[in-house]
Write an enzyme that holds these catalytic residues in place. Structure first.
Site, PDB file in Angstrom:
ATOM      1  N   TYR A  58       0.744  -1.080  -0.057  1.00 25.13           N
ATOM      2  CA  TYR A  58      -0.128   0.000   0.101  1.00 25.13           C
ATOM      3  C   TYR A  58       0.954   1.319   0.154  1.00 25.13           C
ATOM      4  O   TYR A  58       0.180   2.382  -0.091  1.00 25.13           O
ATOM      5  CB  TYR A  58      -0.787   0.190   1.203  1.00 25.13           C
ATOM      6  CG  TYR A  58      -1.709  -1.345   1.518  1.00 25.13           C
ATOM      7  CD1 TYR A  58      -1.929  -1.939   0.565  1.00 25.13           C
ATOM      8  CD2 TYR A  58      -2.096  -1.494   2.831  1.00 25.13           C
ATOM      9  CE1 TYR A  58      -2.598  -3.540   0.763  1.00 25.13           C
ATOM     10  CE2 TYR A  58      -2.894  -2.528   3.196  1.00 25.13           C
ATOM     11  CZ  TYR A  58      -3.140  -3.614   1.890  1.00 25.13           C
ATOM     12  OH  TYR A  58      -3.825  -4.880   2.406  1.00 25.13           O
ATOM     13  N   HIS A 128       1.946 -11.740   2.396  1.00 28.13           N
ATOM     14  CA  HIS A 128       0.753 -10.897   1.760  1.00 28.13           C
ATOM     15  C   HIS A 128       0.273 -11.995   0.765  1.00 28.13           C
ATOM     16  O   HIS A 128      -1.066 -12.175   0.685  1.00 28.13           O
ATOM     17  CB  HIS A 128       1.157  -9.805   1.132  1.00 28.13           C
ATOM     18  CG  HIS A 128       0.048  -8.847   0.887  1.00 28.13           C
ATOM     19  ND1 HIS A 128       0.192  -7.330   0.794  1.00 28.13           N
ATOM     20  CD2 HIS A 128      -1.202  -8.893   0.747  1.00 28.13           C
ATOM     21  CE1 HIS A 128      -0.800  -6.797   0.549  1.00 28.13           C
ATOM     22  NE2 HIS A 128      -1.628  -7.772   0.650  1.00 28.13           N
ATOM     23  N   SER A 207     -11.952  -6.692   3.391  1.00 32.68           N
ATOM     24  CA  SER A 207     -13.093  -6.462   2.409  1.00 32.68           C
ATOM     25  C   SER A 207     -14.553  -6.957   2.972  1.00 32.68           C
ATOM     26  O   SER A 207     -15.133  -7.699   2.290  1.00 32.68           O
ATOM     27  CB  SER A 207     -12.913  -7.130   1.099  1.00 32.68           C
ATOM     28  OG  SER A 207     -11.800  -6.220   0.589  1.00 32.68           O
ATOM     29  N   PRO A 208     -14.715  -6.828   4.353  1.00 34.69           N
ATOM     30  CA  PRO A 208     -15.910  -7.533   5.066  1.00 34.69           C
ATOM     31  C   PRO A 208     -17.287  -6.803   4.475  1.00 34.69           C
ATOM     32  O   PRO A 208     -18.298  -7.179   4.730  1.00 34.69           O
ATOM     33  CB  PRO A 208     -15.626  -7.064   6.305  1.00 34.69           C
ATOM     34  CG  PRO A 208     -14.741  -5.981   6.476  1.00 34.69           C
ATOM     35  CD  PRO A 208     -13.860  -6.082   5.362  1.00 34.69           C
ATOM     36  N   ARG A 211     -16.025  -4.967  -0.720  1.00 36.74           N
ATOM     37  CA  ARG A 211     -15.092  -3.661  -1.617  1.00 36.74           C
ATOM     38  C   ARG A 211     -16.070  -2.677  -1.395  1.00 36.74           C
ATOM     39  O   ARG A 211     -16.121  -1.812  -2.476  1.00 36.74           O
ATOM     40  CB  ARG A 211     -14.525  -4.179  -2.888  1.00 36.74           C
ATOM     41  CG  ARG A 211     -13.716  -5.341  -2.611  1.00 36.74           C
ATOM     42  CD  ARG A 211     -12.822  -5.461  -3.839  1.00 36.74           C
ATOM     43  NE  ARG A 211     -12.097  -6.556  -3.992  1.00 36.74           N
ATOM     44  CZ  ARG A 211     -10.930  -6.834  -3.193  1.00 36.74           C
ATOM     45  NH1 ARG A 211     -10.415  -5.599  -2.806  1.00 36.74           N
ATOM     46  NH2 ARG A 211     -10.292  -7.906  -3.284  1.00 36.74           N
ATOM     47  N   GLY A 212     -17.327  -2.446  -0.461  1.00 40.46           N
ATOM     48  CA  GLY A 212     -18.096  -1.304  -0.695  1.00 40.46           C
ATOM     49  C   GLY A 212     -19.294  -1.500  -1.077  1.00 40.46           C
ATOM     50  O   GLY A 212     -20.219  -0.880  -0.824  1.00 40.46           O
ATOM     51  N   PHE A 213     -19.414  -2.852  -1.774  1.00 40.91           N
ATOM     52  CA  PHE A 213     -20.698  -3.056  -2.434  1.00 40.91           C
ATOM     53  C   PHE A 213     -21.880  -3.138  -1.291  1.00 40.91           C
ATOM     54  O   PHE A 213     -23.046  -2.677  -1.650  1.00 40.91           O
ATOM     55  CB  PHE A 213     -20.610  -4.415  -3.232  1.00 40.91           C
ATOM     56  CG  PHE A 213     -21.348  -4.311  -4.397  1.00 40.91           C
ATOM     57  CD1 PHE A 213     -23.004  -3.976  -4.382  1.00 40.91           C
ATOM     58  CD2 PHE A 213     -20.923  -4.489  -5.654  1.00 40.91           C
ATOM     59  CE1 PHE A 213     -23.595  -4.079  -5.733  1.00 40.91           C
ATOM     60  CE2 PHE A 213     -21.739  -4.776  -7.012  1.00 40.91           C
ATOM     61  CZ  PHE A 213     -23.109  -4.402  -6.622  1.00 40.91           C
ATOM     62  N   SER A 216     -24.208  -0.280  -0.138  1.00 34.78           N
ATOM     63  CA  SER A 216     -25.269   0.342  -0.842  1.00 34.78           C
ATOM     64  C   SER A 216     -24.774   1.614  -2.007  1.00 34.78           C
ATOM     65  O   SER A 216     -25.554   1.881  -2.657  1.00 34.78           O
ATOM     66  CB  SER A 216     -26.513   0.598  -0.262  1.00 34.78           C
ATOM     67  OG  SER A 216     -26.968  -0.498   0.467  1.00 34.78           O
TER      68      SER A 216
END
Length: 330
Positions: A58, A128, A207-208, A211-213, A216
Site C-alpha cells: 500500500y 501477503h 473487504s468485509p 469492497r464497498g458493495f 449500498s
C-alpha cells in the site's frame, strides 16, 4: 464500546472490529486528504479499535501508508496492534510486478516497515501472498527468526489454503489468517476457516463489506476512476452488477426494518460467524467509520441470520479477482 476478542491460541487480543488502511493511499481512487486520514485513524482509536492493518504493497514505493499509520498512532502506540505485510516486488512507479518472499527480502521489508511505522516491533507480520519460488517453510522460518529477535510478535498468512497453513504452522505457529470474507465472498467457509479453527488460528476478514458493495453506495464499474480496483472487478460488470444490486437492495430493506444500514447488518452477520473473527473494514470517512463500529452493538437472532442467508446464500455473482490476480489456495 467494542469488546475484546482473542485471535488464536497464542494470545493476540484485539477489539472485535479493526481498521484497514489500504484505501488511504492506493487501489480505490483518490479520496480525502492526509489530514482526514489521520483523523479517521485517531477517531477509530477513540472508538475502541486496536487492530490497524497496512502493508508494504500500500506504500506506493515511498512508505506512504505505513508512515501515515505510524504517525497517526504514535500518541497511543502501546495500546494498539499494528499489522503489516511483505511478499511483492515493485517497478519504478511503486506498482507490484512480482513476488518475493525470500528470507532476505522478508528481513529487508521488515526493517523498512519498522522504520516507516516508527515502532520497535511489528505486532503481526503477514506473508501477503504465496510465492511459488519459496517454500512456505522457509517463509515461516524467516519470520520465526524475526520473532526470536523481538522485531515481530505474531506470524500471519494471507490468502492461503489449509495445506499451506499446516506446513507453515509446523515451523512457526501461525496466529492469524487474513482472507477476503463477507456476505459477498464465502469461499473460506468450506476448508480454510475450519482448518484455522482446528489449529487454533484467528481469522481476519478483509473487504468485509464486499469492497464497498454492501454499503449500498455503489455505481457501475465504468463510473469509477481508472485507478480504482472496482473498475475491473467482475462483481461490478454488466449483469453481475445488476444481480448484486438486487441482492443488496433486499438486504437494505431488511436492514431498514431493523433500524440499521446494510453495512451494519453485513458486519454484524460476519461477527456472528464466530468469536475468533475480527473484520477490518476500511474507510476514509469518519462518518462511515462510526457507522461500521456501531455494528458491533447489533445482536442478530437466528431468524435474522437465516433471512440474511436467504438473501445472499452463496456470495456475490462474479469472481472477486481477475484470473491474473485470483489467489490459488493449496
Amino acid at each position: 464500546m467494542l469488546h475484546e476478542r482473542t485471535l488464536g491460541r497464542r494470545g493476540l487480543k484485539v477489539a472485535e472490529i479493526g481498521l484497514g488502511t489500504m484505501g488511504m493511499t492506493a487501489f480505490y481512487g483518490r479520496g480525502g486528504s492526509r489530514e482526514e486520514h489521520l483523523r479517521v485513524i485517531r477517531r477509530a482509536h477513540e472508538l475502541g479499535v486496536t487492530l490497524f492493518d497496512t502493508a508494504e504493497l500500500y506504500n506506493r514505493g515511498n512508505g506512504a501508508n505505513e508512515v501515515l499509520l505510524g504517525e497517526a498512532v504514535a500518541p497511543f502506540r502501546e495500546s494498539v496492534q499494528l499489522a503489516t505485510k511483505f511478499g511483492f516486488t515493485y517497478d519504478a512507479n511503486g506498482d507490484s510486478n512480482g513476488r518475493d518472499s525470500s528470507p532476505s527480502n522478508i528481513r529487508r521489508v521488515t526493517e523498512n516497515s519498522l522504520r516507516y511505522l516508527g515502532t520497535e516491533v511489528i505486532d503481526v507480520l503477514y506473508q501477503h501472498r504465496q510465492d511459488p519460488a519459496v517454500p512456505v517453510e522457509e517463509v515461516a522460518g524467516a519470520v520465526k527468526e524475526l520473532i526470536e529477535e523481538g522485531k515481530v510478535r505474531y506470524f500471519g498468512l494471507s490468502e492461503v489454503g489449509p495445506e499451506t497453513l499446516r506446513r507453515a504452522h509446523a515451523v512457526q505457529p501461525v496466529s492469524v489468517v487474513q482472507t477476503e470474507y463477507s456476505l459477498f465472498e464465502r469461499g473460506v467457509e468450506s476448508e480454510v476457516l475450519p482448518a484455522a479453527r482446528e489449529l487454533g488460528i484467528g481469522f481476519v476478514p478483509y473487504s468485509p463489506l464486499g469492497r464497498g458493495f454492501l454499503t449500498s453506495a455503489v455505481k457501475p464499474a465504468e463510473q469509477y476512476e481508472a485507478s480504482d480496483f472496482r473498475r475491473h472487478d467482475a462483481r461490478w460488470q454488466g449483469e453481475n452488477y445488476r444481480s448484486n444490486v438486487s441482492a443488496v437492495d433486499r438486504l437494505t430493506a431488511l436492514a431498514h426494518d431493523n433500524g440499521v444500514t446494510a453495512a451494519q447488518l453485513a458486519l454484524a452477520w460476519l461477527l456472528a460467524q464466530g468469536d475468533d473473527i475480527v473484520p477490518i473494514p476500511g474507510t476514509r470517512s469518519v462518518d462511515r467509520l462510526e457507522e461500521n463500529i456501531s455494528a458491533a452493538a447489533l445482536s442478530l437472532t437466528a431468524t435474522e441470520l437465516d433471512l440474511i442467508d436467504e438473501i445472499i446464500p452463496d456470495g456475490a455473482v462474479g469472481a472477486r479477482y481477475t484470473d491474473e490476480h485470483l489467489p490459488t489456495w493449496v
